[in-house]
Design an enzyme around this catalytic site. Structure first.
Site, mmCIF file in Angstrom:
data_model
loop_
_atom_site.group_PDB
_atom_site.id
_atom_site.type_symbol
_atom_site.label_atom_id
_atom_site.label_comp_id
_atom_site.label_asym_id
_atom_site.label_seq_id
_atom_site.Cartn_x
_atom_site.Cartn_y
_atom_site.Cartn_z
ATOM 1 N N ASP A 273 60.107 61.633 -5.719
ATOM 2 C CA ASP A 273 58.685 61.904 -5.911
ATOM 3 C C ASP A 273 58.142 61.066 -7.060
ATOM 4 O OD1 ASP A 273 58.926 63.737 -3.904
ATOM 5 O OD2 ASP A 273 58.405 65.488 -5.114
ATOM 6 N N ARG A 326 56.569 63.695 4.783
ATOM 7 C CA ARG A 326 56.291 63.016 3.512
ATOM 8 C C ARG A 326 57.077 61.712 3.377
ATOM 9 N NH1 ARG A 326 56.473 67.953 -0.963
ATOM 10 N NH2 ARG A 326 54.988 69.341 0.078
#
Length: 457
Positions: A273, A326
Site C-alpha cells: 500500500d 485493488r
C-alpha cells in the site's frame, strides 16, 4: 548480524574481469564450502544496482539509489529477526545494504523462539470466544463499533503482536534477498517517513493478524478488519523501488479462515500500500499471488492526508496471479500501470472482484496490460467505480484480444458511474512498452525472486 566488505560499483566489463578472481566465502553456515567468484561478482552487482533512468516515477528527480553507496561497515548479512532489526538501526540513515539469507520469521522472540497468537494474548484477558459472545450482533447490535473490556483486551493483545512484527526500513537502504529462496514470513514491513529505499529479490508472505477487529458498521452486514500489510509505504515516504519480489498469503489463505457473524474472519490486509502523502514509487517484475486486497494507493477520500499532488506510482512488468481486488485501487495519484499480466484461474481460492479501482480524483493510466481470465468473468468487471471520474485505457488485451476496457465498463455501468477518458496527463517515465499480447510469454519466467548467485539483471 555480520558485516562483509563489498566490492565498489564496477562496470559490466570490469565485473567480467573481476569474476575470474578468487573471493572469500561469506561467513554463514548456509554458505557453500567453495565460493564461486562469478557468482559473488553477480551478487555484488545486484545489491549495488540503482533504479535505471526513466524507470517509472521513482526515477524522477534525484532517482532512487538505495544503499548503493554503502561503505564496507554498512553491509550486513542477516538470517534472523534480531539480526535484521539490528541492521535497520545500525548507522542511522547512512547508506546500507542488507542481505537476507534463508527465511526470517517475524513471530519470534529475541532468542528466535516462535511466538503464537496465544503468547501475544497472554496477560491481556482477551478471549476470542468471549469476544464473539460480547459482540454478537444479535446481542450487541449493529449501529456502534465494539467497546468494552474485550475490545480493550483485543487492542492490548494486538499491540503486543505489532511491537514484534512491525518493522520500519530506514532511508538510504537496499534490502535484498541473497538468493531466490530468501524470504520474510509474518512481518508487517513499513517504509515510514523514509526516502530512497530499494526492496528486491525477496518472498514476503503471510502478515497474518492474530486479532482482527469486528466492525458491525462496516458495510451492510459488518466486516472483520485486519491491520497488517506485507509492505506499507506511508507518511510521506518517497523514492522507493520494489523489484523482483513475491508477495503472497500462501499457505495461510483467507479462504481457510472461519466465518463469524456471517463474515470471513479475514487475517490479511494489503500487499503493498502507498498512502498518506507518499510519492515516487516504482514496482517492477514482482509476482503477487493468492492475496485479496493488493495495492491501495491513497487510503481516504479526504484531502487531510497530504495526498493531493502525491501518490505518483508506476506499476510495470508484474504478474498478478489469483488476486481479488485493488490491483491497484487509486485515489488522487497519477498511477501508470503498463505491461502487467493479470491471471485468474477458474479454481482460484481467492474470489475475483475487480482489477482497477477508480477512486476520488484518481488518474490511472492503464496501457498494454494482458488479462487471462475465465470466460465467465465479464470484461466490464475489470474496472470498478469508487467515485472516480476518469480513467485512461489503451492497448489492453483480454485472453489475447485487444479490448477497450473503459468502453466495456461504461457499457454496463449506470449513468451516474460512467468514467470519462483521462486526457490530463501522459506517462513519460517508462522503459520499453511491449504489445499486450506478448506480455504473458515475456513475463513467464521473469518475475519474482529470480536471481541466483550466478545471475544479475
Amino acid at each position: 548480524m555480520r558485516h562483509k566488505k563489498p566490492l565498489t560499483p564496477v562496470s559490466l566489463a570490469a565485473a567480467l574481469a573481476v569474476s575470474l578472481l578468487a573471493a572469500p566465502v561469506p561467513a554463514f553456515a548456509t554458505a557453500a564450502p567453495q565460493a564461486d567468484p562469478t557468482a559473488q561478482t553477480a551478487r555484488q552487482l545486484l545489491e549495488r544496482q540503482v533504479l535505471p533512468e526513466n524507470d517509472g516515477w521513482a526515477a524522477a528527480g534525484a532517482g532512487t539509489t538505495g544503499g548503493s553507496a554503502a561503505g564496507p561497515d554498512r553491509v550486513y548479512d542477516v538470517s534472523s529477526r534480531s539480526e535484521l532489526l539490528a541492521a535497520f538501526s545500525s548507522g542511522g540513515t547512512d547508506p546500507k545494504i542488507i542481505r537476507i539469507h534463508g527465511d526470517i520469521a517475524a513471530n519470534t522472540d529475541a532468542n528466535g523462539a516462535p511466538l503464537s497468537c496465544e503468547d501475544y494474548a497472554a496477560g491481556t484477558g482477551y478471549s476470542l470466544a468471549q469476544y464473539l459472545y460480547d459482540f454478537d450482533p444479535a446481542r450487541y447490535g449493529t449501529t456502534r463499533e465494539p467497546e468494552g473490556p474485550q475490545e480493550t483486551a483485543r487492542r492490548a493483545a494486538a499491540a503486543q503482536q505489532a511491537a514484534t512484527i512491525r518493522w520500519d526500513i530506514p532511508s538510504n537502504t537496499t534490502i535484498v534477498g541473497a538468493g531466490p529462496d530468501s524470504s520474510i514470513t509474518g512481518a508487517a514491513l513499513r517504509i515510514n517517513r523514509a526516502e530512497n529505499v530499494i526492496f528486491r529479490n525477496l518472498t514476503v508472505r503471510d502478515a497474518a493478524d492474530c486479532f482482527p477487529a469486528w466492525d458491525p458498521t462496516d458495510g451492510a452486514t459488518g466486516n472483520w478488519n485486519s491491520e497488517y500489510d506485507l509492505l506499507q509505504i506511508i507518511n510521506g515516504s518517497t523514492r522507493v523501488w520494489v523489484d523482483h519480489n513475491h508477495f503472497t498469503d500462501a499457505p495461510n489463505l483467507d479462504s481457510a479462515q472461519p466465518t463469524y457473524f456471517g463474515r470471513p474472519h479475514q487475517v490479511h490486509d494489503g500487499a503493498v500500500d502507498v498512502t498518506n502523502g507518499s510519492d515516487l514509487v516504482t514496482m517492477s517484475y514482482n509476482r503477487f499471488s493468492e492475496h485479496d486486497k493488493l495495492l491501495l494507493i491513497g487510503s481516504t477520500d479526504s484531502t487531510t492526508r497530504g495526498d493531493v499532488g502525491k501518490l505518483r506510482v508506476t506499476i510495470h512488468h508484474n504478474v498478478f496471479q489469483n488476486v481479488g481486488q485493488r490491483a491497484p485501487r487509486v485515489r488522487y495519484g497519477q498511477v501508470d500501470v503498463y505491461n502487467n499480466h493479470f491471471r485468474t484461474s477458474a479454481d482460484s481460492e481467492v474470489p475475483y472482484g475487480y482489477t482497477f479501482g477508480a477512486g476520488v480524483e484518481s488518474h490511472l493510466y492503464a496501457e498494454a496490460n494482458a488479462f487471462t481470465i475465465p470466460v465467465d468473468v465479464p470484461v466490464s468487471s475489470i474496472i470498478a467505480y469508487f467515485k472516480g471520474k476518469v480513467i485512461a485505457t489503451s492497448g489492453n488485451a483480454v485472453n489475447g484480444k485487444v479490448v477497450d476496457l473503459r468502453a466495456a465498463y461504461n457499457a454496463e455501468a449506470p449513468a451516474d458511474r460512467q468514467l470519462g477518458s483521462d486526457d490530463s496527463w501522459r506517462p513519460v517515465l517508462r522503459t520499453q512498452v511491449n504489445a499486450a499480447q506478448a506480455i504473458p510469454a515475456l513475463l513467464a519466467d521473469a518475475v519474482g525472486p529470480v536471481f541466483t548467485a550466478g545471475e544479475a539483471n
